[in-house]
Design an enzyme around this catalytic site. Structure first.
Site, short mmCIF file in Angstrom:
data_model
loop_
_atom_site.label_atom_id
_atom_site.label_comp_id
_atom_site.label_asym_id
_atom_site.label_seq_id
_atom_site.Cartn_x
_atom_site.Cartn_y
_atom_site.Cartn_z
N HIS A 1 0.76 -1.09 -0.04
CA HIS A 1 0.04 0.02 0.11
C HIS A 1 1.20 1.47 0.09
O HIS A 1 0.76 2.04 -1.05
CB HIS A 1 -0.91 -0.22 1.30
CG HIS A 1 -1.75 1.08 1.40
ND1 HIS A 1 -3.17 1.15 1.15
CD2 HIS A 1 -1.63 2.76 1.93
CE1 HIS A 1 -3.73 2.40 1.36
NE2 HIS A 1 -2.74 3.24 1.61
N GLU A 2 1.91 1.29 0.92
CA GLU A 2 2.73 2.52 0.91
C GLU A 2 3.68 2.53 -0.11
O GLU A 2 3.75 3.79 -0.68
CB GLU A 2 3.33 2.45 2.33
CG GLU A 2 2.67 2.47 3.60
CD GLU A 2 1.70 3.66 3.52
OE1 GLU A 2 2.05 4.76 3.09
OE2 GLU A 2 0.68 3.37 4.25
N HIS B 1 1.84 4.27 -3.11
CA HIS B 1 1.95 5.76 -2.94
C HIS B 1 3.15 6.24 -3.20
O HIS B 1 3.26 7.53 -4.03
CB HIS B 1 1.52 6.06 -1.28
CG HIS B 1 0.11 6.12 -0.88
ND1 HIS B 1 -1.15 6.36 -1.65
CD2 HIS B 1 -0.19 5.50 0.20
CE1 HIS B 1 -2.10 6.12 -1.03
NE2 HIS B 1 -1.61 5.49 0.27
#
Length: 220
Positions: free
Chosen positions: A22-23, A26
């Protein structure tokens, strides 16, 4: 009550896969949109240890929910401020949905072999449980982060539609809002909408991967 061994293993998998992906998404998206802040902070990486927050990881192990280190980005560096903010915010949840889709494909393939292949159930059951957990957790994580609450990704997306004055005022209180949101999560106040939306996403993924079930049904 402390979690059991199975729960600990499942939560470790979440810490080492779901949150870092997820990170990292980003970070990759922010860089592609023109901001190198994540690159300077060594966050454009698939190494889970570049994204783990010790307190957030401990919270996941003990109570089942927590957080990773937020990826820093500067929207002023984006080639298109609003577009870059939306793409960067969406990247994390979309990465989790994509990972859920991959896990669902592998789950269906292994489940099909388990059904049509004679042999003890234990050969597949453990792996199938882990894969199903990965599908569920990734979809739930995507839905939760899309809630329009600061400092979640959904708030980043909603912020481009709000007057800048209101956004600046709320941003000043973002860190103070983290604890109340965690308390609301612990109280289960978001369970109903998260369950509904997660189930909706699962139905879409299940439909898109339905072709995998066809050959196994023909063998029965």
């Amino acid at each position: 009550m402390f979690p059991g061994v199975t729960d600990i293993i499942a939560r470790l998998i979440v810490i080492l896969t779901c949150l870092p992906i997820h990170e990292a998404a980003h970070a990759f998206a922010a860089e592609k949109m023109g901001d190198d802040t994540a690159r300077y902070n060594r966050r454009v990486s698939m190494n889970p240890f570049d994204h783990i927050d010790p307190v957030g990881a401990l919270m996941i192990l003990l109570v089942g929910f927590g957080w990773a280190k937020a990826v820093p980005f500067n929207p002023n560096n984006f080639r298109n401020r609003r577009g870059g903010t939306v793409v960067t915010a969406l990247a994390g949840p979309l990465a989790n949905v994509g990972l859920a889709g991959v896990c669902l494909i592998v789950y269906k393939v292994l489940r099909g072999f388990a059904i049509v292949t004679p042999g003890p159930d234990w050969m597949f059951s453990g792996i199938l449980q882990v894969l199903w957990m990965m599908v569920s957790v990734n979809l739930s994580l995507a839905v939760f982060n899309l809630l329009p609450l600061p400092p979640l990704d959904g708030w980043r997306i909603a912020s481009v539609l709000l007057p800048p004055r209101i956004v600046w005022q709320i941003q000043g209180y973002e860190q103070m809002l983290v604890l109340p949101i965690l308390i609301l999560v612990w109280m289960g106040l978001f369970d109903a909408p998260i369950y509904f939306l997660t189930n909706f996403l699962y139905r879409i993924l299940s439909f898109l991967t339905g072709f995998i079930d066809i050959p196994f049904r023909m063998l029965l």
